[in-house]
Design an enzyme around this catalytic site. Structure first.
Site, PDB file in Angstrom:
ATOM      1  CE1 TYR A   1      -4.108  -1.662   0.573  1.00 29.44           C
ATOM      2  CE2 TYR A   1      -3.226  -2.550   2.613  1.00 29.44           C
ATOM      3  CZ  TYR A   1      -4.218  -2.519   1.653  1.00 29.44           C
ATOM      4  OH  TYR A   1      -5.319  -3.316   1.783  1.00 29.44           O
TER       5      TYR A   1
ATOM      6  CB  THR B   1      -2.859  -3.335  -6.204  1.00 30.15           C
ATOM      7  OG1 THR B   1      -4.192  -3.861  -6.184  1.00 30.15           O
ATOM      8  CG2 THR B   1      -2.586  -2.618  -7.517  1.00 30.15           C
ATOM      9  CG  ASP B   2      -2.563  -5.073   0.175  1.00 28.28           C
ATOM     10  OD1 ASP B   2      -3.580  -5.795   0.116  1.00 28.28           O
ATOM     11  OD2 ASP B   2      -1.889  -4.941   1.213  1.00 28.28           O
ATOM     12  CD1 TRP B   3      -8.755  -7.581  -1.430  1.00 29.24           C
ATOM     13  CD2 TRP B   3      -6.683  -7.753  -2.224  1.00 29.24           C
ATOM     14  NE1 TRP B   3      -8.646  -8.778  -2.102  1.00 29.24           N
ATOM     15  CE2 TRP B   3      -7.398  -8.915  -2.596  1.00 29.24           C
ATOM     16  CE3 TRP B   3      -5.354  -7.640  -2.648  1.00 29.24           C
ATOM     17  CZ2 TRP B   3      -6.829  -9.950  -3.341  1.00 29.24           C
ATOM     18  CZ3 TRP B   3      -4.783  -8.665  -3.384  1.00 29.24           C
ATOM     19  CH2 TRP B   3      -5.514  -9.793  -3.725  1.00 29.24           C
TER      20      TRP B   3
END
Ligand code: BGC
Length: 803
Positions: A715, A746-748
């Protein structure tokens, strides 16, 4: 079974023959328990108090006797069928020990009541021991076991000494408030009530044994200095059978062989990464540079005395001799040979660790760097094993980011390279043989990447600081969509495209992905047949099906692209409780690292991967492998170590195990995600040397050694640029330098802009994509169809790899 049967059809299909399921099976729970026993670390054992002799009477104290923490919180949590706490563990060993029942009932009543009130395991106050209970216990036995537990989780950090009232955004405030209430100086230290408990117990019993049920570094100076404490086991957060694993080890059913994967220092402030940790919500300056963990404590003057138990340290019930150490070098490969002999009375395992020190030269070097290790098999008393550890001379190179020898190159500076072999960073003995280099050697020339733009200074080996010039941040392009409003929803879920049915398979005239798999067409031909809109949808997360809760990849039924589900996390397959599927919780990653045995992580990876596959998930969001930069990071329990080499080797085992099931491992969080507070917008400011030698090194080892099919960017921001939009890191280093051929996600719900992420090489945007924004950027020429096609290629390659 036909390709993608599992990911296409639900409900799930048992993995073993005859309809036998492996999820949370005895077989897997045993793997979890055995892994737990391999990574627990015995740090003290005086008067041969441990192992407990058969028939020994013991009294358990501390609410952690019942309030056992199997692992940390957030996406690293696991929904389990049961958890065995310490009391239950001992009760299962009735033929080994006699338990003082009254203290168990006392804590059971206390803890059950608080759990019913909704309290979180690990966040309960320590009750005072009633005087009568103590008197009765003393009459029963001379031996007490006192345990303490700790809990932390995703989205919040641990508290520092000088950190009053953290009211940060993106922090789970109730949990922070709860810990603040319990631990005045932060949970790195014992609370007053815990201190009173351990003092009372050690004053009243002849033998006191301490058990620590923790997820990360902790103050253990009171254990070392209190002569009335005989023994202590760091049992970590040991997964669902952690209580039984602990009890078995204490009773001598097995012998501790774990070694610390972090330095245990006296104070939180002794760790260099702690100093400015909570200074700002917006950035963290990694001023300690490469001097992280033991690299700091073993190098910087005055730091060695701060260490209570060093990196690599751990006792056994037996003793080992490491002898006949021979170091040789041939054609750029160093070979270390040693003989390990069990010279004690119990069967056990030892870990041979090899460190090197490079000449200080112009760059400055840590006094010790781990470069190889090997855990022995179980050796019977008197038995010996020869170990051989090899590494290349070039692995000892340092990255020259300022051009003191050669700019942007890995260099070996001339001089003497020394080797240290032994059973911890402190006890490792210098080998006679040294490697001598007459001239500086350029090992590999690269180009500057991820250089700092706002890091003012960094620590040098002599303890002084080097001032750094501020870089140029203006090269980062503007967002061409900055005027296009983002949907105003906190955590949107993936949308289903209006036309073209999703999630079901209907006859279609269009090319089918299976034709690529069977070789009827190439992947490029297939991608050429997809419209721009198809591509824009493909590069984002897709709706959940089946037991999943973290969304899917793919999902275009017209083209026969299945919707491949993802799931967390590092301690086991994470399915939400309401689904009703219980899975195996393995020990936390810090414990796994302390096994110093990649075969253990491989076994855990195989078992976890089987559960993933059985539940029709295609990509597992594990292993997590950020560096333990400071004890304060709330997610350290999900990560392995302060050392990148150990991290890389343990994670590589995990990836090999997972992918042997033909499901994807996802190494995360790439990179410098060492703080949870404001994790989506905090800038990690570090030198290029520290980035490469410490924070990327573990990832580099895994990518090169185990070829993970997927990697998750983090992030945070790194030197002014979001990790997910970081062209230097993704297209430059990961793909360009290391040859990564998998998919990047990506991260969430990062705060990154979808098209910029995609351009940087971040193929997939999770939890959901933003097709409208991608199409708008395409129209404006800010991203090309070719760039989208590349992302599609990586996503489809991942799907094609899955069974
Ligand atoms: C975490 C990841 C996790 C993802 C999906 C994020 O908040 O940082 O580690 O895999 O959520 O649950």
């Amino acid at each position: 079974m036909e390709k993608w049967t599992r990911v296409k059809y639900h409900p799930n299909l048992p993995l073993r023959e005859n309809g036998v399921k492996v999820t949370a099976s005895k077989e897997h729970i045993d793997i979890s328990k055995n892994a737990a026993k391999e990574g627990m670390v015995l740090i003290k054992n005086e008067k041969n108090t441990l192992p407990l002799s058969r028939g020994k009477k013991v009294a358990l104290f501390g609410k952690a006797t019942i309030d056992y923490v199997k692992g940390g919180g957030g996406s690293g949590d696991v929904t389990v069928p049961y958890v065995t706490n310490l009391a239950q563990g001992f009760k299962a060993l009735e033929d080994q020990v006699a338990l003082f029942e009254d203290s168990v009932s006392f804590y059971d009543d206390y803890v059950s009541k608080l759990y019913k009130e909704g309290k979180q395991p690990g966040l309960l106050a320590e009750p005072e021991v009633p005087a009568e209970l103590l008197t009765k216990a003393k009459a029963f036995t001379d031996t007490a076991i006192v345990s303490f537990s700790r809990y932390s989780g995703e989205g919040w950090d641990r508290k520092a000494d000088n950190d009053d009232g953290r009211k940060h955004k993106d922090v789970v405030q109730e949990l922070v408030d709860e810990t603040d209430k319990l631990f005045e100086k932060g949970d790195f230290y014992l609370s007053k009530a815990e201190e009173n408990l351990v003092n009372t117990i050690s004053e009243n019993f002849e033998h006191t044994i301490v058990v620590l049920n923790i997820g990360g570094m902790f103050d253990v100076s009171w254990i070392k200095s209190n002569e009335k404490i005989d023994s202590a086991l760091i049992a970590w957060q040991g997964g669902m059978e952690g209580g039984l694993a602990t009890a078995e080890l204490l009773c001598g059913l097995g012998n501790p062989s774990g070694k610390l994967s972090d330095t245990f220092a006296r104070n939180l402030s002794d760790y260099p990464g702690t100093e400015h940790f909570h200074d700002s919500d917006d950035y963290v300056e990694y001023e300690e540079d490469i001097y992280v963990g033991y690299r700091y404590f073993e190098t910087i003057k005055g730091a060695a005395e701060k260490v209570v138990y060093p990196f690599g340290y751990g006792l056994s019930y037996t003793d080992f001799n490491i002898s006949r150490v021979k170091v040789s070098e041939d054609d750029g490969v160093v070979t270390v040979k040693a003989t390990v002999t069990n010279v004690g009375n119990y069967a056990g395992k030892e870990v041979v660790q090899v460190y090197f020190s490079a000449p200080q030269g112009k760059l400055g070097k840590p006094e010790r760097v781990l470069i190889g290790f090997k855990k022995t098999a179980e050796l019977l008393p008197g038995q010996s094993q020869k170990v051989v550890i090899k590494f290349s001379v070039d692995e000892m190179a340092s990255y020259d980011d300022l051009g003191k020898i050669k700019k942007s190159a890995y260099v070996l500076e001339k001089g003497k390279y020394k080797f240290f072999i032994g059973a911890s960073v402190r006890s490792a003995k210098k080998a006679e043989t040294e490697y001598v280099l007459e001239e500086d050697k350029i090992v590999c020339e690269l180009t500057e990447k991820m250089a700092p733009v706002a890091l003012k200074k960094r620590l040098l080996a002599d303890g002084s600081y080097e001032m750094l010039e501020q870089g140029d941040a203006s090269k980062y392009n503007e967002n061409v969509l900055k005027d296009m409003p983002l949907e105003d929803v906190l955590l949107p879920t993936p949308k289903v495209r209006a036309e073209g049915a999703r999630c079901c398979f209907k006859p279609s005239e269009k090319p089918q992905l299976i034709d690529v798999y069977t070789g009827k067409m190439t992947l490029d031909e297939f991608i050429n047949a997809l419209s721009d809109e198809d591509l824009a949808w493909l590069v984002g997360g897709q709706p959940n099906v089946g037991v999943a809760n973290t969304f899917g990849y793919g999902n275009n039924s017209e083209y026969g692209i299945p919707n491949v589900m993802t799931a967390d996390g590092p301690a086991g397959l994470r399915i939400q409780p309401q689904v009703g599927v219980k899975t195996t919780a393995f020990p936390c990653s810090t414990l796994l690292a302390c096994t110093w045995d990649p075969e253990v992580t491989e076994k855990v990876g195989i078992a976890g991967g089987e559960e993933v596959k059985e539940n029709n998930i295609g990509a597992w969001l594990t292993p997590a492998m950020n560096i333990h930069r400071s004890p304060l990071c709330g997610r350290n329990f999900e990560y392995y170590s302060e050392d990148p080499y150990l991290t890389g080797k343990m994670a590589a085992g995990m990836v090999r195990g997972i992918q042997s099931n033909r499901v994807a491992a996802t190494i995360k969080h790439f990179a410098l995600n060492n703080k949870e507070t404001n994790r989506k917008d905090s800038d990690s400011r570090a030198s290029e040397r520290a980035i490469r030698e410490i924070y990327l090194k573990g990832f580099e080892i895994v990518v090169k050694e185990a070829q993970p099919w997927s990697i998750m960017t983090s992030y945070n921001i790194i030197n002014g640029r979001r990790a997910s939009e970081n062209e230097d890191m993704i297209n430059g280093i990961l793909r360009g330098e290391w040859g990564f051929d998998g998919m990047v996600t990506t991260d969430w719900w990062t705060n990154g802009e979808n098209y910029k992420e995609c351009k940087a090489g971040n193929d997939m945007k999770m939890g959901c994509g933003y097709p409208d924004r991608i199409l708008a950027a395409l129209e404006k020429g800010a991203i090309t169809r070719e760039e989208l096609g590349k992302a599609a290629r990586n996503i489809l390659t991942l799907i094609l790899r899955i069974d």
